[in-house]
Design an enzyme around this catalytic site. Structure first.
Site, short mmCIF file in Angstrom:
data_model
loop_
_atom_site.label_atom_id
_atom_site.label_comp_id
_atom_site.label_asym_id
_atom_site.label_seq_id
_atom_site.Cartn_x
_atom_site.Cartn_y
_atom_site.Cartn_z
N LYS A 61 11.92 4.32 21.64
CA LYS A 61 10.89 5.23 22.16
C LYS A 61 9.75 5.32 21.11
CE LYS A 61 13.77 8.65 23.64
NZ LYS A 61 14.25 9.74 24.51
N GLU B 5 8.07 16.70 15.13
CA GLU B 5 8.68 16.42 13.83
C GLU B 5 8.08 17.34 12.77
OE1 GLU B 5 7.85 12.59 11.93
OE2 GLU B 5 9.97 12.47 11.41
N LYS C 73 0.88 -1.18 0.00
CA LYS C 73 0.00 0.00 0.00
C LYS C 73 0.91 1.22 0.00
CE LYS C 73 -2.32 3.15 1.71
NZ LYS C 73 -1.86 4.46 1.19
N GLU D 80 8.22 1.78 11.56
CA GLU D 80 9.34 2.72 11.41
C GLU D 80 8.69 4.10 11.39
OE1 GLU D 80 11.45 5.15 10.36
OE2 GLU D 80 12.04 4.36 8.41
#
Ligand code: ADP
Length: 489
Positions: A454, A384, A174, A249
């Site tokens: 983490k 982020e 996907k 990830e």
């Protein structure tokens, strides 16, 4: 009217069942291709066909060297079509052509590597503790899903598809909705190389529709996901209900640390490459710069001079270092972060705006941006941004540095610049990160495991044993007793 591009559903190239949408070139918003998104029904069909193809045993029971031969062929076909794939991917997400060529080469290398891993994987004979022989072996899982983001297509897909196929699974890929083209070509190449029909499907579309349907599907036995931490957490919650393994990830906010004894030529180049290559659209971007106070002024001066000279522009030009951002929406999110940095009291030392005029007005370009004057607790240092924004911080000693560098929910990567190898060792061991680069940054090798700690991830990708992430372990006991087991007598 452009033709609607087919997608690969259960071995058939056909129109997806969902809405038609366009894959657009981020450098000028022109349409590269139109395709119809996969739906939940397409996902269901692809997964059922994949499961049946897998059970037929022509793939899963293939001897490892024979399966490896097909994987080598996939690598060879990627190399044969490297230029076409690199150009396609440049159109897909606007990365400079130099970078997409490197990603295509890396995808080919990934298939070659896992072909080798496949044919050399050994099972173990374990020490018996009775009148029997014991073996620990590994079996494929069945249908696994590879869910990938838009920032490094083809390399991300290869990183999941190659070990999953090497392990003998069927795979439903996907790709991100906005970057489907290279993944579709990879699906075509798998078929041409000899992967049996139905074993690989490629289902572009919305994560919340087709991605969600894949993750929830009872026949999907594992999901390997690369993407944002919020999505990864939601996906892991569904996996928990199914008791299904996941490899995640996720995001990062990696520190890159320059000590007072660093080779500054190396450090300046490494820091720039770490944050501004891929326009900062990289989970491992070195987004927080920590410079020792003693050299801070000199280092920033050199950094700013080089940042101002970076070539932002046409992704088709091999000299371009930074292309546009992936979508208009993503650029807006970066602009909001830079504004937030200003509102939090930060200073913009470089960039902080769109470049203007000529080609810049047609695409989603943004200047390499450096902020300073903020504490590590500021939101722009904690969240982020996934764009070309570096925040510059300072430190006085190792303890204070480690406290700041580790003060992050993320733990993906870190960089250290120093000539003192003992300090490099000490600091590397204490940094909370899955990967630490010492006097280098953002170097990647398929033969070296990659993991996040983490909130940066779960599980391992890459490395020779990465193949085991797509298998389950099984133990065999072979009775060698001459007499029947005594208990029933
Ligand atoms: P990014 O910020 O890189 O787009 P996402 O985590 O949103 O990160 O997306 C990464 C991949 O996950 C994409 O292929 C996306 O379509 C897919 N995705 C997004 N939401 C879901 C979901 N709820 N379930 C499964 N896949 C999803």
């Amino acid at each position: 009217m452009t033709q609607v591009m087919p997608i690969l559903v259960g071995g058939e190239w056909r129109r997806g069942g969902g809405d038609v949408y366009a894959s657009r070139y981020p450098a000028d918003d022109s349409v590269t291709a139109e395709l119809a998104a996969a739906t939940a029904a397409d996902a269901d069909e692809a997964i059922r066909v994949a499961d049946a193809a897998w059970r037929r045993s022509e793939w899963r029971d293939l001897a490892p060297h024979a399966r490896a031969a097909i994987l080598y062929r996939i690598g060879a076909l990627i190399r044969e079509r490297a230029e076409e794939l690199a150009q396609l991917q440049r159109r897909d997400n606007g990365k400079p052509i130099g970078e997409t060529r490197a990603l295509v080469a890396s995808a080919a290398g990934t298939f070659q590597f896992f072909a080798a891993a496949c044919e050399t994987l050994e099972e173990t004979l374990t020490p018996p503790r009775g009148d029997y022989l014991t073996m620990s072996i590994h079996e494929p899982l069945g249908v696994v899903a590879a869910i990938t983001p838009w920032n490094s297509p083809i390399a991300s897909e290869a990183q999941k598809l190659a070990p999953a196929l090497a392990a003998g699974n069927a795979v439903v890929v996907k790709p991100a909705e906005v970057t489907p083209l290279a993944a579709l070509e990879l699906g075509r190449i798998c078929g041409e190389a000899g992967v049996p029909k139905g074993v690989v499907s490629v289902l572009p579309g919305k994560g919340s529709i087709v991605g969600d349907a894949i993750v929830r599907h009872p026949l999907v036995k594992k999901v390997s996901f690369t993407g944002g931490t919020t999505t990864g957490r939601a996906l892991a919650a569904i996996a928990a209900q199914k008791l299904m393994p996941v490899t995640l990830e996720l995001g990062g906010k990696s520190p890159t640390i320059v000590f007072e004894d660093a080779d500054l030529d190396h450090a300046v180049n490494g820091v720039l490459f770490g944050i501004f290559s891929s326009s900062g659209e990289s989970c491992i971007a070195g987004a927080r710069l920590f410079v020792h106070e003693a050299i801070r002024a000199e280092f920033l001066e050199r950094l700013l001079a080089k940042a101002a000279a970076l070539r932002v522009g046409d992704p088709a030009d091999p000299r371009t270092q930074m292309g546009p951002l992936v979508t208009a929406k993503h650029r807006e999110s970066i602009e909001r972060y830079v504004q937030l940095g200003r509102d939090e009291g930060g200073r913009v030392l470089a960039g902080g705006e769109r470049p203007r005029g000529g080609i810049y007005d047609a695409g989603w370009f943004y200047k390499p941006t450096i902020l300073d004057g903020l504490p590590n607790s500021a939101r722009v240092c904690q969240e982020e941004i996934f764009g070309p924004v570096l925040v510059a911080l300072a430190f006085r000693d190792e303890e204070e540095l480690l406290a700041q560098a580790n003060d992050s929910v993320y733990g993906l990567a870190a960089g250290i610049w120093t000539r003192d190898y003992k300090r490099a060792w000490r600091v590397a061991r204490r940094l909370e990160a899955g990967t630490v680069w010492i006097n280098t940054y953002k170097q990647f090798s398929i033969s070296t495991p990659f993991t996040g700690i983490k909130q940066s991830g779960l599980g391992i990708e890459k490395g020779r044993l990465g193949i085991l992430q797509y298998k389950h372990q099984k133990s065999l006991y072979w009775g060698l007793n001459a007499q029947p087991l005594p208990w029933a007598d």
